[in-house]
Design a protein around this motif. Structure first.
Motif: not given
Length: 123
Positions: A89-93
């Protein structure tokens, strides 16, 4: 086993939630995000059913201990799923944030390119 009204008991709902949460861990470990989402929907449906299911006040004490055990396991599974999903999710953000910034810069440059050069206006 369902109750005499055909609805599953609370303990049965917790057991089913526990099975799904274990499968969610497997899906998260395998980065199977679509499967994880479907399993999460199943858990949400069971949770909603659980909230609408009256507590069996005549259930044996062993059911209460089993319920506690299942809740602990579900929470442990949830923590494990988060360990796998939060980095993704951090990568996507970051990706979406970079995309948004890139679009904003492109819009700003595009808007600037369409304006007349103030030094040439009326010359």
């Amino acid at each position: 086993m369902a109750t005499m009204h055909g609805m599953p008991s609370q303990i049965e709902l917790y057991e089913e939630m526990s099975l799904l949460s274990a499968r969610m861990v497997e899906a998260a470990r395998a980065s199977e995000w679509d499967e994880l989402i479907e399993l999460e929907r199943g858990v949400t449906g069971l949770r909603n059913t659980l909230m609408a299911t009256p507590e069996d006040r005549n259930a044996p004490a062993t059911d209460l201990e089993r319920k506690r055990s299942l809740i602990r396991r579900i929470l442990e599974d949830d923590a494990e799923v988060r360990r796998h999903t939060e980095p993704w999710m951090e990568h996507v953000r970051k990706y979406l944030g970079n995309s948004t910034r890139r679009r904003d810069v492109e819009k700003a440059y595009a808007a600037g390119a369409g304006e007349a050069d103030p030094g040439r206006f009326g010359a």
